[in-house]
Scaffold this motif. Structure first.
Motif, mmCIF file in Angstrom:
data_model
loop_
_atom_site.group_PDB
_atom_site.id
_atom_site.type_symbol
_atom_site.label_atom_id
_atom_site.label_comp_id
_atom_site.label_asym_id
_atom_site.label_seq_id
_atom_site.Cartn_x
_atom_site.Cartn_y
_atom_site.Cartn_z
ATOM 1 N N TYR A 198 -7.706 -4.612 -1.984
ATOM 2 C CA TYR A 198 -7.537 -4.690 -0.533
ATOM 3 C C TYR A 198 -8.868 -5.080 0.102
ATOM 4 C CZ TYR A 198 -3.141 -2.245 -1.328
ATOM 5 O OH TYR A 198 -1.898 -1.911 -1.776
ATOM 6 N N ARG B 97 -11.490 4.491 0.973
ATOM 7 C CA ARG B 97 -11.838 3.072 1.081
ATOM 8 C C ARG B 97 -12.340 2.482 -0.237
ATOM 9 N NH1 ARG B 97 -16.640 0.516 2.070
ATOM 10 N NH2 ARG B 97 -16.479 -1.620 2.915
ATOM 11 N N LEU C 80 0.838 -1.190 0.000
ATOM 12 C CA LEU C 80 0.000 0.000 0.000
ATOM 13 C C LEU C 80 0.879 1.248 0.000
ATOM 14 C CD1 LEU C 80 -2.840 1.205 0.255
ATOM 15 C CD2 LEU C 80 -2.620 1.015 2.729
ATOM 16 N N HIS D 126 -5.857 8.064 0.939
ATOM 17 C CA HIS D 126 -6.494 6.888 0.362
ATOM 18 C C HIS D 126 -7.959 6.857 0.784
ATOM 19 C CE1 HIS D 126 -2.549 5.111 -0.635
ATOM 20 N NE2 HIS D 126 -2.172 5.586 0.534
ATOM 21 N N LEU E 288 -7.312 -3.361 5.777
ATOM 22 C CA LEU E 288 -7.330 -1.953 6.183
ATOM 23 C C LEU E 288 -7.407 -1.830 7.695
ATOM 24 C CD1 LEU E 288 -9.705 -0.413 3.487
ATOM 25 C CD2 LEU E 288 -7.212 -0.614 3.470
ATOM 26 N N GLU F 258 -11.650 3.205 -3.290
ATOM 27 C CA GLU F 258 -10.527 3.038 -4.199
ATOM 28 C C GLU F 258 -9.668 1.856 -3.778
ATOM 29 O OE1 GLU F 258 -8.628 6.764 -3.811
ATOM 30 O OE2 GLU F 258 -10.136 7.891 -4.950
ATOM 31 N N LEU F 259 -9.449 1.719 -2.473
ATOM 32 C CA LEU F 259 -8.621 0.623 -1.977
ATOM 33 C C LEU F 259 -9.292 -0.728 -2.202
ATOM 34 C CD1 LEU F 259 -7.375 2.271 1.331
ATOM 35 C CD2 LEU F 259 -6.059 1.914 -0.769
#
Length: 305
Positions: free
Chosen positions: A19, A11, A3, A9, A24, A13-14
């Motif tokens: 991910y 959430r 990461l 960042h 997270l 998008e992650l």
């Protein structure tokens, strides 16, 4: 997949990158991510986060996509993005303004103000609508303390982000708004010759102590040669006032010079000034919260028996 912990960042998008919420959660638990707001994270520990203005800018970036069209960043949020100091201004919420008569509210993340917005009140900054420097200063001047308002107004004038006439025009436009008496006081007192937060606060402290208004950035000369430029000068009384903020010595550094050299050169400068028969009174950050002792020293210097 590692990461990237160097930027904000979100959430969604992650999750789209593969991910999981469990990952997270582990990043946050292990101190690798810090929550800016729900669903938005930055690296932790990150030295940038020690600066409240930087942290607020990240909060703005995290919250901006959630605002409706026509929303304009304002007050402290605009000041932070414009690079203006926000001394003693709460930064826990993103401040925005919408041009409508009612509907303002204070939420957990954002404070929505409602007020008229003329075209000249809005500028674009990094793809976001932000109140102009003059409007930003006015909004803060009428909603924060007099001292905090002077700090931001002085800085905006010093940086050339606005002219005094623009500030007066903005004040005239808002003549019936809440907080205008304090804003008028700030506008009348603001001076772009103040070179730092400490100098602006010093001006307020001198004013509140009932001392005569000093000349700012007084250049002391002998036979045309500059001996030194001082923060505050009472020319007729031959008195100098100097605010000693630690950051000041960083500004004084020449290439290859360290802080100790700057302090030594500052002492030599003061010796030259004293040799001209000038009386020097210095103060530091802590003195600005309890200025009585410094004010007494200045009165004695200004009115020697």
């Amino acid at each position: 997949m590692a990461l990237d912990l160097t930027r904000l960042h979100r959430r969604p998008e992650l999750l789209a990158l593969g991910y999981t919420d469990e990952q997270l959660h582990r990043y946050r638990r292990d101190g690798e991510l810090s929550t800016v707001r729900r669903g938005a994270y930055v690296s932790e520990p990150d030295p940038r986060l020690a600066d409240p203005a930087t942290r607020h800018a990240l909060l703005v970036a995290a919250a901006w996509p959630t605002f409706a069209d026509g929303t304009v960043l304002s007050h402290c949020s605009a000041a932070v993005l414009l690079g203006l100091p926000v001394w003693s201004v709460p930064l826990g919420r993103v401040h925005v303004t919408r041009a409508r008569p009612t509907g303002g509210r204070i939420g957990r993340v954002a404070h929505l103000h409602t007020a008229p917005l003329e075209p000249h009140d809005v500028v674009e900054f990094d793809g976001r609508a932000v109140t102009s420097p003059a409007r930003t200063v006015l909004d803060l001047a009428r909603t924060v303390s007099f001292e905090a308002g002077v700090v931001v107004a002085d800085a905006a004038l010093r940086a050339g982000l606005m002219h005094g006439e623009q500030l007066v025009d903005s004040l005239r436009q808002a003549s019936r708004w809440r907080g205008i008496p304090t804003a008028r006081h700030v506008v009348g007192f603001a001076d772009g010759r103040s070179e730092s937060v400490g100098e602006s606060r010093s001006r307020v402290a001198l004013y509140r102590a009932g001392l005569p208004a000093p000349e700012l950035q007084w250049e002391v000369r002998r036979d045309g040669a500059l001996l030194g430029r001082v923060d505050f000068g009472w020319l007729e009384s031959r008195v100098i006032g100097e605010f000693d903020g630690r950051i000041k010595y960083g500004r004084l550094l020449e290439p290859g010079q360290d802080a100790g050299d700057a302090v030594f050169e500052e002492k030599r400068r003061e010796d030259r000034l004293r040799a001209e028969g000038l009386r020097v009174v210095r103060w530091v950050w802590d003195d600005l919260t309890a200025f009585d002792a410094i004010a007494a020293r200045l009165r004695r210097a200004l009115n020697p028996s």
